[in-house]
Design a protein around this motif. Structure first.
Motif, PDB file in Angstrom:
ATOM      1  N   THR A  22      45.626  38.625  61.926  1.00  0.00           N
ATOM      2  CA  THR A  22      46.578  38.676  60.818  1.00  0.00           C
ATOM      3  C   THR A  22      47.613  37.571  61.039  1.00  0.00           C
ATOM      4  OG1 THR A  22      48.190  40.184  61.807  1.00  0.00           O
ATOM      5  CG2 THR A  22      46.270  41.196  60.719  1.00  0.00           C
ATOM      6  N   ASP A  23      48.661  37.590  60.280  1.00  0.00           N
ATOM      7  CA  ASP A  23      49.746  36.632  60.457  1.00  0.00           C
ATOM      8  C   ASP A  23      50.646  37.010  61.634  1.00  0.00           C
ATOM      9  OD1 ASP A  23      50.513  38.898  58.996  1.00  0.00           O
ATOM     10  OD2 ASP A  23      52.168  37.846  58.032  1.00  0.00           O
ATOM     11  N   THR A  24      50.372  38.140  62.260  1.00  0.00           N
ATOM     12  CA  THR A  24      51.166  38.572  63.420  1.00  0.00           C
ATOM     13  C   THR A  24      50.231  38.816  64.609  1.00  0.00           C
ATOM     14  OG1 THR A  24      51.122  40.880  62.683  1.00  0.00           O
ATOM     15  CG2 THR A  24      53.047  39.562  62.032  1.00  0.00           C
ATOM     16  N   PRO A  84      57.195  36.857  59.647  1.00  0.00           N
ATOM     17  CA  PRO A  84      56.529  37.915  58.872  1.00  0.00           C
ATOM     18  C   PRO A  84      57.407  39.165  58.766  1.00  0.00           C
ATOM     19  CG  PRO A  84      54.986  36.885  60.363  1.00  0.00           C
ATOM     20  CD  PRO A  84      56.349  36.347  60.720  1.00  0.00           C
ATOM     21  N   VAL A 111      51.255  38.120  53.032  1.00  0.00           N
ATOM     22  CA  VAL A 111      50.780  37.107  53.974  1.00  0.00           C
ATOM     23  C   VAL A 111      50.619  35.789  53.228  1.00  0.00           C
ATOM     24  CG1 VAL A 111      48.961  36.488  55.602  1.00  0.00           C
ATOM     25  CG2 VAL A 111      49.596  38.888  55.308  1.00  0.00           C
ATOM     26  N   LYS A 112      51.230  34.743  53.761  1.00  0.00           N
ATOM     27  CA  LYS A 112      51.292  33.478  53.035  1.00  0.00           C
ATOM     28  C   LYS A 112      50.336  32.406  53.528  1.00  0.00           C
ATOM     29  CE  LYS A 112      56.071  34.442  51.950  1.00  0.00           C
ATOM     30  NZ  LYS A 112      57.439  34.274  52.312  1.00  0.00           N
ATOM     31  N   GLU A 113      49.810  32.535  54.750  1.00  0.00           N
ATOM     32  CA  GLU A 113      48.943  31.471  55.262  1.00  0.00           C
ATOM     33  C   GLU A 113      47.915  31.993  56.245  1.00  0.00           C
ATOM     34  OE1 GLU A 113      51.941  29.766  58.679  1.00  0.00           O
ATOM     35  OE2 GLU A 113      52.232  29.092  56.625  1.00  0.00           O
ATOM     36  N   GLY A 114      46.935  31.140  56.543  1.00  0.00           N
ATOM     37  CA  GLY A 114      45.922  31.454  57.532  1.00  0.00           C
ATOM     38  C   GLY A 114      44.731  32.220  56.972  1.00  0.00           C
ATOM     39  N   CYS A 116      43.944  35.340  57.113  1.00  0.00           N
ATOM     40  CA  CYS A 116      44.306  36.590  56.451  1.00  0.00           C
ATOM     41  C   CYS A 116      44.752  36.354  54.999  1.00  0.00           C
ATOM     42  CB  CYS A 116      45.399  37.276  57.259  1.00  0.00           C
ATOM     43  SG  CYS A 116      45.655  38.976  56.824  1.00  0.00           S
ATOM     44  N   ALA A 117      45.514  35.309  54.755  1.00  0.00           N
ATOM     45  CA  ALA A 117      45.956  34.988  53.386  1.00  0.00           C
ATOM     46  C   ALA A 117      44.746  34.650  52.512  1.00  0.00           C
ATOM     47  CB  ALA A 117      46.944  33.832  53.407  1.00  0.00           C
ATOM     48  N   SER A 170      55.524  42.261  62.988  1.00  0.00           N
ATOM     49  CA  SER A 170      56.494  41.890  61.954  1.00  0.00           C
ATOM     50  C   SER A 170      57.768  42.729  62.042  1.00  0.00           C
ATOM     51  CB  SER A 170      55.875  42.083  60.568  1.00  0.00           C
ATOM     52  OG  SER A 170      55.659  43.454  60.307  1.00  0.00           O
TER      53      SER A 170
END
Length: 186
Positions: A22-24, A84, A111-114, A116-117, A170
């Motif tokens: 994920t983003d985290t 996050p 989620v804004k990037e990567g 997962c986004a 997050s």
């Protein structure tokens, strides 16, 4: 990455559990609209039904679809957050009832990037995100720290970013429709 996205989406559509970056942190996830998938996730984590999990969304449009009324403050928090940030909202809609807390709230992170986004944009529904550990045990800081029990308990393990050290979980903020703001986790 396309192969990983396709395999992950196929697993989610079949009601399966995924282990994904994920983003985290590395997360366990499933389709947030699928009751049976969420039940499987609670069972794998050995988690009480009363202790809810976070959902991830791709953008404000998706957030608006799954929350009855978004407090105005949420837009500013999400726009200016440097890390996050998960917000607990009142009155979730269109997710399975076993994700909704007894006080009719749901924690959601955009989620804004990567990977997962990209996954969220292509899947077009919220995805559950909970740390890749058994309830009560420490959150793994890297893929290598994830227990075999968890690895064997999911239907698909995303084959990306396995050597990366993950960030911290997050921040969590509760934004009630009555204007109340409470920081749950910094």
């Amino acid at each position: 990455m396309n192969t990983e996205l396709n395999n992950t989406i196929k697993t989610l559509k079949q009601g399966g559990l995924i282990l994904y970056p994920t983003d985290t942190v590395w997360g366990l996830g499933c389709d947030a609209t699928n009751f049976a998938a969420v039940e499987k996730l609670f069972k794998l984590k050995n988690r009480e039904d009363q202790k809810t999990m976070i959902c991830l969304v791709s953008d404000f449009n998706m957030l608006n679809y799954y929350i009855e009324e978004i407090p105005e403050a949420a837009y500013s928090v999400l726009e200016y957050a440097s890390a996050p940030t998960t917000i607990i909202y009142d009155k979730p809609l269109r997710v399975t009832e076993n994700l909704i807390a007894p006080d009719n709230t749901l924690a959601i992170r955009m989620v804004k990037e990567g990977f997962c986004a990209n996954l969220l944009k292509r899947f077009k529904k919220p995805i559950v995100s909970t740390s890749a550990n058994i309830s009560g045990k420490p959150t793994p800081k890297s893929f290598q720290e994830i227990e075999d029990y968890i690895l064997k308990g999911v239907d698909y393990v995303v084959n990306l970013e396995r050597t990366n050290k993950t960030a911290k979980p997050s921040s969590i903020i509760r934004l009630s429709n009555n204007g109340e703001v409470k920081v749950i986790r910094k």
